[in-house]
Design an enzyme around this catalytic site. Structure first.
Site, PDB file in Angstrom:
ATOM      1  N   GLU A  89      -0.967  -5.388   8.806  1.00  0.00           N
ATOM      2  CA  GLU A  89      -0.111  -4.737   9.796  1.00  0.00           C
ATOM      3  C   GLU A  89      -0.737  -4.858  11.177  1.00  0.00           C
ATOM      4  O   GLU A  89      -1.915  -4.535  11.344  1.00  0.00           O
ATOM      5  CB  GLU A  89       0.051  -3.247   9.456  1.00  0.00           C
ATOM      6  CG  GLU A  89       0.707  -3.006   8.116  1.00  0.00           C
ATOM      7  CD  GLU A  89       0.905  -1.520   7.815  1.00  0.00           C
ATOM      8  OE1 GLU A  89       0.642  -0.664   8.703  1.00  0.00           O
ATOM      9  OE2 GLU A  89       1.326  -1.214   6.689  1.00  0.00           O
ATOM     10  N   ASP A 136       0.850  -1.201   0.000  1.00  0.00           N
ATOM     11  CA  ASP A 136       0.000   0.000   0.000  1.00  0.00           C
ATOM     12  C   ASP A 136       0.885   1.250   0.000  1.00  0.00           C
ATOM     13  O   ASP A 136       0.384   2.374  -0.040  1.00  0.00           O
ATOM     14  CB  ASP A 136      -1.010  -0.008   1.152  1.00  0.00           C
ATOM     15  CG  ASP A 136      -0.365  -0.054   2.512  1.00  0.00           C
ATOM     16  OD1 ASP A 136       0.870  -0.155   2.598  1.00  0.00           O
ATOM     17  OD2 ASP A 136      -1.108   0.018   3.530  1.00  0.00           O
ATOM     18  N   SER A 137       2.210   1.040  -0.023  1.00  0.00           N
ATOM     19  CA  SER A 137       3.149   2.134  -0.287  1.00  0.00           C
ATOM     20  C   SER A 137       2.810   2.795  -1.623  1.00  0.00           C
ATOM     21  O   SER A 137       3.281   3.903  -1.892  1.00  0.00           O
ATOM     22  CB  SER A 137       4.588   1.597  -0.318  1.00  0.00           C
ATOM     23  OG  SER A 137       4.687   0.481  -1.186  1.00  0.00           O
ATOM     24  N   LYS A 192      -1.061  -9.467   3.321  1.00  0.00           N
ATOM     25  CA  LYS A 192      -0.279  -8.920   4.443  1.00  0.00           C
ATOM     26  C   LYS A 192      -1.130  -7.950   5.250  1.00  0.00           C
ATOM     27  O   LYS A 192      -1.832  -7.116   4.678  1.00  0.00           O
ATOM     28  CB  LYS A 192       0.986  -8.231   3.933  1.00  0.00           C
ATOM     29  CG  LYS A 192       1.812  -7.562   5.048  1.00  0.00           C
ATOM     30  CD  LYS A 192       3.229  -7.253   4.621  1.00  0.00           C
ATOM     31  CE  LYS A 192       3.410  -5.990   3.844  1.00  0.00           C
ATOM     32  NZ  LYS A 192       2.984  -4.752   4.523  1.00  0.00           N
ATOM     33  N   GLU A 216       9.777  -4.069  10.170  1.00  0.00           N
ATOM     34  CA  GLU A 216      10.201  -2.783   9.589  1.00  0.00           C
ATOM     35  C   GLU A 216      10.783  -1.844  10.646  1.00  0.00           C
ATOM     36  O   GLU A 216      10.158  -1.614  11.695  1.00  0.00           O
ATOM     37  CB  GLU A 216       8.984  -2.128   8.899  1.00  0.00           C
ATOM     38  CG  GLU A 216       9.307  -0.780   8.272  1.00  0.00           C
ATOM     39  CD  GLU A 216       8.284  -0.320   7.242  1.00  0.00           C
ATOM     40  OE1 GLU A 216       7.364  -1.095   6.889  1.00  0.00           O
ATOM     41  OE2 GLU A 216       8.414   0.834   6.786  1.00  0.00           O
ATOM     42  N   ASP A 252      -0.954  -6.291   0.021  1.00  0.00           N
ATOM     43  CA  ASP A 252      -1.294  -5.615   1.278  1.00  0.00           C
ATOM     44  C   ASP A 252      -2.796  -5.452   1.429  1.00  0.00           C
ATOM     45  O   ASP A 252      -3.494  -5.086   0.475  1.00  0.00           O
ATOM     46  CB  ASP A 252      -0.684  -4.203   1.269  1.00  0.00           C
ATOM     47  CG  ASP A 252       0.579  -4.114   2.092  1.00  0.00           C
ATOM     48  OD1 ASP A 252       0.822  -4.997   2.930  1.00  0.00           O
ATOM     49  OD2 ASP A 252       1.334  -3.147   1.882  1.00  0.00           O
TER      50      ASP A 252
HETATM   51  O1  KIV Z   1       3.604  -1.060   1.617  1.00  0.00           O
HETATM   52  C1  KIV Z   1       4.735  -1.507   1.467  1.00  0.00           C
HETATM   53  O2  KIV Z   1       5.401  -1.332   0.438  1.00  0.00           O
HETATM   54  C2  KIV Z   1       5.301  -2.290   2.556  1.00  0.00           C
HETATM   55  C3  KIV Z   1       6.764  -2.611   2.515  1.00  0.00           C
HETATM   56  C4  KIV Z   1       7.571  -1.409   2.710  1.00  0.00           C
HETATM   57  C5  KIV Z   1       7.140  -3.691   3.463  1.00  0.00           C
HETATM   58  O3  KIV Z   1       4.603  -2.654   3.461  1.00  0.00           O
END
Ligand code: KIV
EC number: 2.1.2.11
Length: 264
Positions: free
Chosen positions: A114, A45-46, A112, A181, A84
């Site tokens: 968090e 989600d970056s 994934k 992280e 994510d």
């Molecule tokens: O959103 C993302 O790109 C991430 C990575 C930096 C691990 O969670």
């Protein structure tokens, strides 16, 4: 390289073979990263920051994640595709199951999330229903406003113990991989040794089972603030394909990250 699965990642950890992960958001880069030997492609989600220009990841929604997951899945043939779950897409159980199912249907082979032990029920339910889960602890960007900024986590003993405990709980609930992280190297080392599952670090030092970078950071094209834990592999190579090959090589041989990329 044969097709990467949760089983092959586990075997890599057991055999001390380092795992290379990188974010991807479209089919072209996904194919290039896959060709160059990346083991895991994360639709992070970056993308809210590096594609959409946001200050954080909070504005990313499920439709956007599904779209980019579908694109990446079309480009990847060997790497494990991990997507994510964006901010507030797993706040309730029903939401979690429906949204994880959408990402899997779009081509993800793991999702994934968090956070810590409050996710355990969801993790158990997802894994029982065929959805592999990756955890994410330390600096979890969706909680940036709780942390008061993008700050290293686990520096004091209490916080470090808490992250350690959460990681064990997530593993017991069924996660099959953990992203760690921005934590001190000593904590990353303790956790990597304690966990049976692969630990993929970003800003966690060379001691984890693998590394992940945001692709824009690995290519040195991030605008604005450049985190200490990243490295511009394009600067050394002058070619995107060669840059990714160098990243994979340096992760595999343990020369990236170096001491200059670590936190204590
Ligand atoms: O959103 C993302 O790109 C991430 C990575 C930096 C691990 O969670």
């Amino acid at each position: 390289m044969s097709k990467i699965t949760t089983t092959s990642l586990l075997k890599m950890k057991q055999e001390g073979q380092r795992i290379t992960a990188i974010t991807a958001y479209d089919a072209t880069f996904a194919k290039l990263f896959d060709d160059e030997g990346a083991h895991v492609l994360l639709i992070g989600d970056s993308l809210g920051m590096v594609l959409q220009g946001g200050q954080d990841t909070l504005a990313v929604n499920m439709d956007e994640m599904v779209y980019h997951t579908r694109c990446v899945a079309r480009g990847a043939s060997k790497a494990l595709v991990v997507a994510d779950m964006p901010f507030m897409s797993y706040a309730t159980s029903d939401q979690t199951y429906q949204n994880a199912a959408r990402l899997m249907a779009a081509g993800a082979r793991m999702v994934k999330m968090e956070g810590g032990d409050w996710l355990c029920d969801s993790i158990r339910h997802l894994t029982r229903n065929g959805v592999p889960v990756c955890g994410h602890l330390g600096l979890t960007p969706q909680s940036v406003h709780v942390f008061g900024g993008f700050k290293v986590q686990g520096r004091d003993e209490f916080q470090a113990q808490e992250i350690y405990r959460q990681a064990l709980e997530l593993q017991a609930a069924g996660i099959q991989m953990l992203v760690l992280e921005c934590v001190p190297v000593a904590l990353a080392e303790r956790l990597t040794k304690a966990l049976r599952i692969p630990v993929i670090g970003i800003g966690a030092g060379p001691v984890t089972d693998g590394q992940i970078l945001v692709m824009h950071d690995a290519l040195g094209i991030t605008s604005g603030y450049v985190p200490k834990f990243t490295k511009n592999f394009l600067a050394e190579t002058g070619d995107i394909r060669a840059a990714i090959r160098l990243y994979v090589q340096q992760v595999s041989e343990g020369t990236f990250p170096g001491p200059e990329h670590c936190f204590n």
